[in-house]
Motif scaffolding. Structure first.
Motif, PDB file in Angstrom:
ATOM      1  N   LEU A  77     -35.431 -14.387  20.016  1.00 23.58           N
ATOM      2  CA  LEU A  77     -34.536 -14.308  18.867  1.00 23.58           C
ATOM      3  C   LEU A  77     -34.674 -12.973  18.145  1.00 23.58           C
ATOM      4  CD1 LEU A  77     -34.958 -17.936  17.489  1.00 23.58           C
ATOM      5  CD2 LEU A  77     -32.900 -16.976  18.529  1.00 23.58           C
ATOM      6  N   THR A  78     -35.895 -12.460  18.051  1.00 18.54           N
ATOM      7  CA  THR A  78     -36.089 -11.163  17.398  1.00 18.54           C
ATOM      8  C   THR A  78     -35.395 -10.056  18.178  1.00 18.54           C
ATOM      9  OG1 THR A  78     -38.217 -11.872  16.493  1.00 18.54           O
ATOM     10  CG2 THR A  78     -37.793  -9.511  16.529  1.00 18.54           C
ATOM     11  N   ALA A  79     -35.478 -10.112  19.506  1.00 18.40           N
ATOM     12  CA  ALA A  79     -34.784  -9.123  20.327  1.00 18.40           C
ATOM     13  C   ALA A  79     -33.275  -9.179  20.077  1.00 18.40           C
ATOM     14  CB  ALA A  79     -35.093  -9.359  21.806  1.00 18.40           C
ATOM     15  N   GLU A  80     -32.760 -10.385  19.980  1.00 14.09           N
ATOM     16  CA  GLU A  80     -31.330 -10.548  19.700  1.00 14.09           C
ATOM     17  C   GLU A  80     -30.976  -9.987  18.327  1.00 14.09           C
ATOM     18  OE1 GLU A  80     -28.042 -14.200  19.792  1.00 14.09           O
ATOM     19  OE2 GLU A  80     -30.078 -14.515  20.546  1.00 14.09           O
ATOM     20  N   LEU A  81     -31.823 -10.267  17.345  1.00 13.16           N
ATOM     21  CA  LEU A  81     -31.585  -9.767  15.983  1.00 13.16           C
ATOM     22  C   LEU A  81     -31.721  -8.256  15.930  1.00 13.16           C
ATOM     23  CD1 LEU A  81     -30.987 -11.245  13.236  1.00 13.16           C
ATOM     24  CD2 LEU A  81     -31.666 -12.751  15.072  1.00 13.16           C
ATOM     25  N   ALA A  82     -32.656  -7.698  16.681  1.00 13.53           N
ATOM     26  CA  ALA A  82     -32.858  -6.248  16.662  1.00 13.53           C
ATOM     27  C   ALA A  82     -31.609  -5.523  17.142  1.00 13.53           C
ATOM     28  CB  ALA A  82     -34.058  -5.877  17.533  1.00 13.53           C
ATOM     29  N   ALA A  83     -30.966  -6.051  18.174  1.00 11.75           N
ATOM     30  CA  ALA A  83     -29.740  -5.431  18.674  1.00 11.75           C
ATOM     31  C   ALA A  83     -28.636  -5.483  17.627  1.00 11.75           C
ATOM     32  CB  ALA A  83     -29.298  -6.130  19.962  1.00 11.75           C
ATOM     33  N   VAL A  84     -28.520  -6.619  16.955  1.00  9.31           N
ATOM     34  CA  VAL A  84     -27.503  -6.762  15.906  1.00  9.31           C
ATOM     35  C   VAL A  84     -27.836  -5.851  14.730  1.00  9.31           C
ATOM     36  CG1 VAL A  84     -26.414  -8.377  14.317  1.00  9.31           C
ATOM     37  CG2 VAL A  84     -26.962  -9.109  16.640  1.00  9.31           C
ATOM     38  N   ASN A  85     -29.117  -5.746  14.394  1.00 11.38           N
ATOM     39  CA  ASN A  85     -29.525  -4.900  13.274  1.00 11.38           C
ATOM     40  C   ASN A  85     -29.204  -3.429  13.555  1.00 11.38           C
ATOM     41  OD1 ASN A  85     -30.596  -4.487  10.732  1.00 11.38           O
ATOM     42  ND2 ASN A  85     -32.730  -4.600  11.388  1.00 11.38           N
ATOM     43  N   SER A  86     -29.335  -3.008  14.803  1.00 12.27           N
ATOM     44  CA  SER A  86     -28.972  -1.640  15.166  1.00 12.27           C
ATOM     45  C   SER A  86     -27.479  -1.405  14.973  1.00 12.27           C
ATOM     46  CB  SER A  86     -29.363  -1.347  16.617  1.00 12.27           C
ATOM     47  OG  SER A  86     -30.757  -1.369  16.767  1.00 12.27           O
ATOM     48  N   ARG A  87     -26.688  -2.400  15.336  1.00 12.63           N
ATOM     49  CA  ARG A  87     -25.237  -2.282  15.139  1.00 12.63           C
ATOM     50  C   ARG A  87     -24.905  -2.221  13.657  1.00 12.63           C
ATOM     51  NH1 ARG A  87     -24.527  -6.750  18.740  1.00 12.63           N
ATOM     52  NH2 ARG A  87     -23.124  -7.764  17.242  1.00 12.63           N
ATOM     53  N   LEU A  88     -25.654  -2.985  12.849  1.00 15.18           N
ATOM     54  CA  LEU A  88     -25.448  -2.942  11.398  1.00 15.18           C
ATOM     55  C   LEU A  88     -25.696  -1.537  10.864  1.00 15.18           C
ATOM     56  CD1 LEU A  88     -25.300  -4.012   8.446  1.00 15.18           C
ATOM     57  CD2 LEU A  88     -27.661  -4.769   8.705  1.00 15.18           C
ATOM     58  N   ALA A  89     -26.801  -0.923  11.276  1.00 18.62           N
ATOM     59  CA  ALA A  89     -27.134   0.414  10.791  1.00 18.62           C
ATOM     60  C   ALA A  89     -26.063   1.433  11.181  1.00 18.62           C
ATOM     61  CB  ALA A  89     -28.497   0.838  11.322  1.00 18.62           C
ATOM     62  N   GLU A  90     -25.466   1.249  12.379  1.00 21.92           N
ATOM     63  CA  GLU A  90     -24.408   2.154  12.814  1.00 21.92           C
ATOM     64  C   GLU A  90     -23.114   1.917  12.043  1.00 21.92           C
ATOM     65  OE1 GLU A  90     -23.996   1.489  16.959  1.00 21.92           O
ATOM     66  OE2 GLU A  90     -25.994   2.281  17.469  1.00 21.92           O
ATOM     67  N   ALA A  91     -22.801   0.632  11.808  1.00 18.51           N
ATOM     68  CA  ALA A  91     -21.544   0.296  11.139  1.00 18.51           C
ATOM     69  C   ALA A  91     -21.588   0.611   9.639  1.00 18.51           C
ATOM     70  CB  ALA A  91     -21.224  -1.184  11.352  1.00 18.51           C
ATOM     71  N   ALA A  98     -31.509  -3.961   8.022  1.00 22.39           N
ATOM     72  CA  ALA A  98     -32.009  -5.124   7.286  1.00 22.39           C
ATOM     73  C   ALA A  98     -33.535  -5.079   7.233  1.00 22.39           C
ATOM     74  CB  ALA A  98     -31.541  -6.408   7.962  1.00 22.39           C
ATOM     75  N   THR A  99     -34.088  -5.641   6.168  1.00 22.92           N
ATOM     76  CA  THR A  99     -35.534  -5.674   5.975  1.00 22.92           C
ATOM     77  C   THR A  99     -36.161  -6.805   6.787  1.00 22.92           C
ATOM     78  OG1 THR A  99     -35.414  -7.215   4.125  1.00 22.92           O
ATOM     79  CG2 THR A  99     -35.212  -4.867   3.599  1.00 22.92           C
TER      80      THR A  99
END
Length: 452
Positions: free
Chosen positions: A108-122, A129-130
């Protein structure tokens, strides 16, 4: 990711002296927007279970544990998201009373990390996210994937801007409010209650545990503004008795001779608040019979809260970490365990009101061992010892120890079988005491990463 890499990812994004707490208060709503963005990218898992949302200064963990235990006894698949943890980060995300597995946490953390990277780009203006925002999204995703019916969600810090405040709960619960984290939440009860009351949602019922008048007025005002029905201790329900047997009268009628497995008079208040929350869930169509209430309270387990971990000498561990919690602990040490020679092993965080805590605890002690957990926020033992000497009687023996394990073993070596030893001051102190006694094993690399 493997589990070690997942924990490293979380810790790298933690703050407040590595306490994992999201602190969006300097940026107002950015924190909530980050959490919402993550959840939307994941398909809004927080909408796939019924939520009970719990805020408060003290008792919110015990109340949440009681609610979760009642729900499990009623046969509901139950999630519990709480903080802090004692021995492993995975304790924060539990499904049917069991921490999430290392494998699921890593995936789940790996999945969240990918989404968090997209957040930082968008949204580069928001940043990533913290730790707490990521772990909150992780918990909600874990609940949804596991088919959780009801998720009990504990606020991390405050309420209004806490990452958990993206849920729209079936029931909001606010346990007693007092002074804590004043540098962040404010230094008046009105200001603190305003932050905690931020979890009250329009039209959704709110359960209020016992509150000081100033906090109660603020919470009732917020609820009135949002059209939220209020159910409050002392007016809508009344408990009489002790943890070994109490009667609870409320809109449900009277439940006689309830018993709660958690020790202390204050746990009756927490159990009663949990029952009120479960009654409101029942009013919304979730089947929670009386026998589930009885069985859940009788079986609830919440380590580190007035927990007896050894007999002869009696060793009690309690995570009292502020002035009000110290007062409740002092009351419980006398009421629950009676007159004994008492040794307190104290490890307190440096941002707490140490003199005020010792004004309460020192008069109860025959001996105080001032020490420190390995947490970066731990106060120097010399500071704790000085406060103990200032607050204690002339005959109070005060000494220092370099760490919790050393302090505890010194206390055990000097104790008679009928004595009481209490390790307290923070949950970090409690966790190290439990580990020193062989009751649990920490994920050592978590602490290596956390305290480096």
């Amino acid at each position: 990711m493997d589990y070690r890499e997942a924990i490293a990812y979380i810790i790298e994004r933690s703050g407040y002296d590595r306490g994992f707490v999201a602190n969006p208060f300097d940026a107002e709503t950015v924190g909530l927007q980050r959490t919402k963005w993550l959840l939307e990218a994941l398909g809004n898992p927080e909408e796939r279970f019924t939520a009970v949302h719990i805020a408060g200064t003290k008792g919110k963990g015990s109340t949440g544990a009681c609610v979760a235990a009642i729900l499990r006894a009623a046969g509901k698949r139950t999630g519990l998201y709480s903080s802090p943890h004692l021995h492993t980060f995975r304790e924060r995300v539990q499904i049917d009373g069991e921490p999430i597995t290392p494998e699921d946490f890593a995936a789940l953390t790996a999945e969240l990390a990918a989404v968090n990277s997209r957040l930082a780009e968008a949204r580069p203006d928001w940043g990533e996210a913290t730790a707490f925002e990521v772990s909150t999204a992780l918990a909600f995703l874990a609940f949804a994937r596991a088919g959780v019916e009801v998720g009990v969600v504990e606020v991390g810090l405050g309420g209004r801007l806490d990452a958990t405040n993206v849920v729209t709960p079936a029931v909001a619960v606010i346990t007693p409010i007092s002074y804590d984290h004043t540098a962040i939440l404010g230094d008046t009860l009105d200001a603190i209650a305003t932050e905690k009351g931020g979890i009250i949602k329009p039209g959704r019922p709110v359960v209020l545990g016992p509150q000081p008048p100033e906090a109660l007025a603020t919470l009732e005002r917020i609820a009135a503004e949002r059209g939220s029905p209020v159910y409050r201790a002392g007016r809508d329900w009344h408990a009489t008795g002790t943890d070994t047997g109490f009667d609870l009268t409320g809109p449900w009628g009277t439940f006689r001779d309830l018993r709660v497995a958690l020790r202390g008079r204050h746990q009756v208040e927490n159990a009663a608040t949990a029952v009120a929350a479960c009654w409101l869930l029942r009013e919304q169509g979730i089947d929670i019979p009386e026998d589930a209430i009885r069985a859940g309270l009788a079986a609830v387990h919440w380590p580190g809260r007035l927990e007896v971990v050894r007999e002869q000498p009696l060793v009690v561990v309690d995570g009292a970490h502020n002035v009000d919690a110290a007062a409740r602990l002092a009351e419980a040490l006398v009421d629950t365990f009676g007159q004994r020679r008492r040794t307190l092993v104290l490890g307190i965080a440096r941002d707490k009101d140490i003199p005020a805590m010792l004004e309460i605890l020192a008069p109860l002690a025959d001996r105080i061992i001032a020490t420190a957990s390995h947490h970066p926020r731990a106060a120097d033992p010399a500071q704790v010892a000085a406060a103990a000497r200032a607050a204690g009687d002339v005959g109070l023996a005060v000494e220092e120890a370099p760490d919790i394990a050393t302090g505890l073993h010194r206390a055990l070596d000097a104790a008679a079988p009928e004595d009481l030893i209490c390790v307290t001051g923070s949950l970090y102190a409690v966790s190290e005491a439990r580990e020193a006694l062989g009751l649990a094993q920490a994920d050592d690399f978590e602490r290596e990463l956390l305290f480096r």
